[in-house]
Design a protein around this motif. Structure first.
Motif, PDB file in Angstrom:
ATOM      1  N   THR A 237       0.870  -1.176   0.000  1.00 35.65           N
ATOM      2  CA  THR A 237       0.000   0.000   0.000  1.00 35.65           C
ATOM      3  C   THR A 237       0.905   1.223   0.000  1.00 35.65           C
ATOM      4  OG1 THR A 237      -1.678  -1.193   1.235  1.00 35.65           O
ATOM      5  CG2 THR A 237      -1.816   1.202   1.270  1.00 35.65           C
TER       6      THR A 237
ATOM      7  N   ASN B  60      -3.247   1.253   8.964  1.00 33.92           N
ATOM      8  CA  ASN B  60      -4.362   0.390   9.326  1.00 33.92           C
ATOM      9  C   ASN B  60      -4.387   0.220  10.841  1.00 33.92           C
ATOM     10  OD1 ASN B  60      -5.656  -2.308   9.911  1.00 33.92           O
ATOM     11  ND2 ASN B  60      -6.025  -2.171   7.697  1.00 33.92           N
TER      12      ASN B  60
ATOM     13  N   ASN C  35      -3.828  -7.298   4.720  1.00 36.18           N
ATOM     14  CA  ASN C  35      -4.336  -6.056   4.137  1.00 36.18           C
ATOM     15  C   ASN C  35      -3.981  -4.812   4.948  1.00 36.18           C
ATOM     16  OD1 ASN C  35      -6.092  -6.322   6.256  1.00 36.18           O
ATOM     17  ND2 ASN C  35      -7.936  -6.467   4.998  1.00 36.18           N
TER      18      ASN C  35
ATOM     19  N   ASP D 124      -1.717  -4.309  -0.840  1.00 32.55           N
ATOM     20  CA  ASP D 124      -2.847  -4.056  -1.715  1.00 32.55           C
ATOM     21  C   ASP D 124      -2.587  -4.857  -2.982  1.00 32.55           C
ATOM     22  OD1 ASP D 124      -5.080  -3.024  -2.946  1.00 32.55           O
ATOM     23  OD2 ASP D 124      -4.110  -1.139  -3.502  1.00 32.55           O
TER      24      ASP D 124
ATOM     25  N   LEU E  49      -3.906 -11.491  -2.572  1.00 36.21           N
ATOM     26  CA  LEU E  49      -4.237 -11.701  -1.163  1.00 36.21           C
ATOM     27  C   LEU E  49      -5.505 -12.521  -1.047  1.00 36.21           C
ATOM     28  CD1 LEU E  49      -3.589  -8.199   0.439  1.00 36.21           C
ATOM     29  CD2 LEU E  49      -2.040 -10.140   0.257  1.00 36.21           C
TER      30      LEU E  49
END
Length: 171
Positions: free
Chosen positions: A97, A103, A127, A131, A135
């Motif tokens: 990401t 997160n 996650n 990204d 996954l």
């Protein structure tokens, strides 16, 4: 004159500053010697301290060099609860990401909430950091985050095991 933006070239390979960084990394932490120091060793706080002392380099520079040479890891820098930059090894199998807020399930976010970070890898949902279409539901990665309080930053090393799958190459 160099601005902060000019010097913040981690992850970019298209300018003179990044070329200078690569040259300095090889000069200060020669690949052959660095490889020998990390051979048959798992990434840990103690290993990083040893590398920093041996090469007399910063944690950030040492971490980037480790990721570049070892290849299976990603290193992500967050500042003020936001992802600032990342560097990933050639064998790291997923997309990181690239920006945005940390997160809530990450280890790194704990620093920005005033909590102490563990000094070892811990499993977190994939996650949190990745990204990627590869996954799968419930997939985890290993995260090892180190606080840099002076800069209000956290460096997070991420390791993701790849699993074979016929369609995409990973589960």
């Amino acid at each position: 004159k160099c601005t902060d933006k000019d010097l913040n070239t981690f992850g970019r390979k298209d300018n003179r500053e990044s070329e200078a960084n690569e040259f300095a990394a090889e000069l200060l932490m020669p690949e052959d010697i660095f490889k020998e120091k990390i051979k048959h060793k798992n990434l840990s706080y103690n290993l990083l301290e040893d590398l920093i002392a041996t090469f007399e380099t910063s944690l950030t520079a040492t971490g980037i060099r480790f990721v570049d040479i070892y290849g299976d890891y990603a290193l992500i820098c967050s500042e003020n609860s936001l992802i600032k930059w990342f560097s990933k090894g050639k064998e790291f199998p997923f997309f990181v990401t690239a920006n945005g807020r940390l997160n809530e399930d990450s280890i790194a976010i704990e620093f920005f909430k005033g909590r102490e970070l563990p000094k070892s890898f811990e499993a977190v949902p994939a996650n949190c950091w990745l990204d990627d279409y590869k996954l799968k539901e419930g997939m985890e990665v290993q995260e090892f985050s180190i606080a840099l309080p002076y800069y209000n930053q956290v460096l997070s090393f991420i390791y993701a095991e790849a699993y074979e799958d016929d369609e995409y190459g990973y589960l």
